[in-house]
Design a protein around this motif. Sequence first.
Motif, short mmCIF file in Angstrom:
data_model
loop_
_atom_site.label_atom_id
_atom_site.label_comp_id
_atom_site.label_asym_id
_atom_site.label_seq_id
_atom_site.Cartn_x
_atom_site.Cartn_y
_atom_site.Cartn_z
N ALA A 184 0.85 -1.19 0.00
CA ALA A 184 0.00 0.00 0.00
C ALA A 184 0.88 1.24 0.00
O ALA A 184 1.86 1.32 0.76
CB ALA A 184 -0.93 0.01 1.21
N VAL A 185 0.53 2.20 -0.86
CA VAL A 185 1.25 3.47 -0.97
C VAL A 185 0.25 4.61 -1.03
O VAL A 185 -0.94 4.41 -1.30
CB VAL A 185 2.15 3.51 -2.23
CG1 VAL A 185 3.27 2.51 -2.14
CG2 VAL A 185 1.32 3.27 -3.50
N ALA A 186 0.75 5.82 -0.79
CA ALA A 186 -0.12 7.01 -0.83
C ALA A 186 0.75 8.25 -0.92
O ALA A 186 1.94 8.22 -0.61
CB ALA A 186 -1.02 7.07 0.40
N CYS A 187 0.14 9.34 -1.36
CA CYS A 187 0.68 10.69 -1.17
C CYS A 187 2.06 10.88 -1.81
O CYS A 187 3.10 10.75 -1.15
CB CYS A 187 0.75 11.04 0.32
SG CYS A 187 -0.83 10.86 1.18
N GLN A 188 2.07 11.24 -3.08
CA GLN A 188 3.34 11.32 -3.83
C GLN A 188 3.50 12.70 -4.47
O GLN A 188 3.55 12.82 -5.69
CB GLN A 188 3.40 10.20 -4.86
CG GLN A 188 2.20 10.11 -5.78
CD GLN A 188 2.23 8.88 -6.66
OE1 GLN A 188 2.50 7.77 -6.21
NE2 GLN A 188 1.97 9.06 -7.94
N ALA A 189 3.59 13.73 -3.64
CA ALA A 189 3.79 15.09 -4.16
C ALA A 189 5.10 15.14 -4.95
O ALA A 189 6.18 14.94 -4.39
CB ALA A 189 3.81 16.09 -3.02
N TYR A 190 4.99 15.44 -6.24
CA TYR A 190 6.15 15.47 -7.11
C TYR A 190 7.19 16.46 -6.62
O TYR A 190 8.40 16.19 -6.64
CB TYR A 190 5.69 15.85 -8.52
CG TYR A 190 6.77 15.90 -9.57
CD1 TYR A 190 7.07 14.79 -10.34
CD2 TYR A 190 7.46 17.09 -9.83
CE1 TYR A 190 8.05 14.83 -11.31
CE2 TYR A 190 8.45 17.14 -10.80
CZ TYR A 190 8.73 16.01 -11.55
OH TYR A 190 9.71 16.06 -12.51
N HIS A 191 6.74 17.61 -6.15
CA HIS A 191 7.65 18.69 -5.78
C HIS A 191 8.33 18.46 -4.43
O HIS A 191 9.19 19.24 -4.05
CB HIS A 191 6.89 20.02 -5.75
CG HIS A 191 5.67 19.99 -4.89
ND1 HIS A 191 4.46 19.54 -5.37
CD2 HIS A 191 5.46 20.34 -3.60
CE1 HIS A 191 3.55 19.63 -4.41
NE2 HIS A 191 4.13 20.10 -3.33
N TYR A 215 -2.49 10.74 -5.54
CA TYR A 215 -1.60 10.33 -6.62
C TYR A 215 -0.90 11.54 -7.21
O TYR A 215 0.25 11.47 -7.62
CB TYR A 215 -2.41 9.61 -7.69
CG TYR A 215 -1.61 8.93 -8.76
CD1 TYR A 215 -1.32 7.57 -8.68
CD2 TYR A 215 -1.16 9.62 -9.88
CE1 TYR A 215 -0.60 6.92 -9.67
CE2 TYR A 215 -0.44 8.99 -10.88
CZ TYR A 215 -0.16 7.65 -10.76
OH TYR A 215 0.57 7.02 -11.75
N LEU A 216 -1.63 12.66 -7.28
CA LEU A 216 -0.99 13.92 -7.65
C LEU A 216 -1.50 15.01 -6.73
O LEU A 216 -2.44 14.82 -5.96
CB LEU A 216 -1.21 14.26 -9.12
CG LEU A 216 -2.58 14.52 -9.72
CD1 LEU A 216 -3.24 15.79 -9.20
CD2 LEU A 216 -2.45 14.64 -11.24
N TYR A 217 -0.84 16.18 -6.82
CA TYR A 217 -1.21 17.36 -6.04
C TYR A 217 -1.50 18.50 -6.99
O TYR A 217 -0.83 18.67 -8.01
CB TYR A 217 -0.09 17.75 -5.07
CG TYR A 217 -0.04 16.88 -3.84
CD1 TYR A 217 -0.39 17.39 -2.59
CD2 TYR A 217 0.33 15.54 -3.92
CE1 TYR A 217 -0.36 16.60 -1.46
CE2 TYR A 217 0.35 14.73 -2.80
CZ TYR A 217 0.01 15.26 -1.57
OH TYR A 217 0.03 14.47 -0.46
N ASP A 277 -8.14 13.72 -1.67
CA ASP A 277 -8.55 15.08 -2.01
C ASP A 277 -7.70 15.73 -3.08
O ASP A 277 -8.21 16.40 -3.99
CB ASP A 277 -8.60 15.96 -0.77
CG ASP A 277 -7.31 15.95 0.05
OD1 ASP A 277 -6.50 15.01 -0.10
OD2 ASP A 277 -7.10 16.86 0.87
N HIS A 278 -6.37 15.55 -3.05
CA HIS A 278 -5.50 16.37 -3.89
C HIS A 278 -5.59 16.04 -5.37
O HIS A 278 -5.16 16.86 -6.20
CB HIS A 278 -4.05 16.26 -3.41
CG HIS A 278 -3.81 16.97 -2.11
ND1 HIS A 278 -3.81 18.34 -2.00
CD2 HIS A 278 -3.60 16.49 -0.86
CE1 HIS A 278 -3.59 18.68 -0.75
NE2 HIS A 278 -3.47 17.58 -0.03
N GLU A 279 -6.14 14.90 -5.74
CA GLU A 279 -6.40 14.65 -7.15
C GLU A 279 -7.38 15.68 -7.71
O GLU A 279 -7.48 15.86 -8.93
CB GLU A 279 -6.96 13.25 -7.37
CG GLU A 279 -5.96 12.13 -7.20
CD GLU A 279 -5.89 11.61 -5.78
OE1 GLU A 279 -5.27 10.55 -5.57
OE2 GLU A 279 -6.48 12.24 -4.86
N THR A 280 -8.11 16.34 -6.81
CA THR A 280 -9.05 17.40 -7.20
C THR A 280 -8.67 18.71 -6.54
O THR A 280 -8.23 19.65 -7.19
CB THR A 280 -10.49 17.02 -6.82
OG1 THR A 280 -10.82 15.77 -7.47
CG2 THR A 280 -11.48 18.09 -7.24
#
Length: 554
Positions: A184-191, A215-217, A277-280
């Motif tokens: 299980a994985v989560a929360c991968q802010a690219y920056h 998955y994205l922010y 939430d951050h996908e939106t």
Amino acid sequence: MAPTDRPEALSEHAFSPHDAALRAAAPHLARRRFLTVTATASALAFGTNLPVRGAYAVPVRDAARITDDPFTLGVASGDPLPDSVVLWTRLAPAPFEPDGGLGVQRVAVEWEVARDELFARVEQRGVAEAHPEYGHSVHVDVKGLAPGTEYHYRFRAGAWISPAGRTRTAPGPGEDTAALRLAAVACQAYHDGYYTVHRHLAEDDVDVVLHLGDYLYEYPVDAVGGARRYTGAGLPDVFARETTTLADYRMRYALYKSDPDLRAVHAAHPFVVTWDDHETENNYAGAVDENGSPPEQFLVRRAAAYRAYWENQPLRAAQLAQGPDALLYRRLHWGTLAQFDVLDTRQYRSDQAYGDRPHVPGPESDDPGRTITGDAQERWLIDGWRTSTALWNVTPQQVCFSQRKFDLGDPARVSMDAWDGYRASRDRVVAGARAAGVDNWLVLTGDVHVAYAFDIKEDFDDPGSRTVGTELTATSVTSGGDGTERPATWDTYLRANPHLRFYDGRRGYVRVGLGRSDARIDFRTVPAVTTPGAPVTTAASFVTEVGAPGLKPA
């Protein structure tokens, strides 16, 4: 899987740029009634931008004329069933352009599935269409596969061949499978750093990966990629703004999937995904965003985000957004060993009580009419438990389920954005699990950028009450930066929450081995993500036994 049953779209040239932006946001009005936009704008936003059929359809581009590699975003597979799996790719020879570099033409894409990595034994092949209306994404629901079998797959467009991916089908419905290894994985802010965690997970021996959200922010990414600190030309200015439109979300997924480690983990394992939430947009709740925008305005943005999510994930047609709505909660099985009830705790929830910041519970948060899942999803979950014949009932979802006190006060502050802010919802779900006779319940959670292991209690305020399940929180892949083994709140949280059995603030993933007698849990962590190449170690291991809920050190 090329869509074949959508109504015809109107001409690209029939609308103003403003109308085109609305039109790109979502397919149709669904059941939402927008009160402060005109009927015309609503129809444009939700009635068009669908694949055109018949004489007025855009032509199929000659794939042989694609001069640059269109497989820059890699390949993926997901939602394995005993006889099928979804294969995904998205054509984008110019991934940081709004149209991916392919304009408005359809592209024919060949695919093939083989038993061996050299593709000497090809079992199935076919052709799918990549539609511009869906960002030139391809979703192939390959059917007729053998259960419990490893496969290799790839795509071809013209002279270009994609990287090969590896996937597997689930065991047969009545098969008494002995073991399952999941991550299980989560929360991968690219920056916030490099995807070193994904590189290690790509090399791990697991059967399936569950991505639990973020998955994205949506936040801006500067030219140096934030903590990645790029030199040279850097990233285009298009990323230096918050995502709000369909084009924004598509290009942000392209940025994330440009990372070689993310592409590697998708190619190595099938994924089961759900959003947070951050996908939106940060901390949104149903039709309410964090800025107090009119719901009809936010739902147009939500429609764009949901559409882009489907375009960029290995999901079936059933999960394709219909305007601002998407049926993401769903059920999967792994023989008789495990049932997966994948939840969506964003789309249907009541607005957070007392704002979305930590607060002491009160009449507003404890109103029994409040919900984090919506009534239909709650009934679906509990009814699914009543009919489950699986040894393990696994609930992949987004936000902390267990009580999590932030201080030693009486009463203490808790998160209004997690299940603590929806205690009536949680009580109903716990009661439903108990009434259904769920003995081996495992909740998988993301969101909080730390690793937790909780005993789920029948009454969280009574440490001596019955333990009814186990909650494992996957820390972030990158979000929050490098992290630390013992955050500043470590001692307080452990004292305030006696059912909290483990707490670590580093980045990583959680690996779970489900068996017939117990489950083995390993928290895998890396010391840094702001520089690439950090090693992975096991921070802690636990066991929970079949028929005896509760975590024990391994």
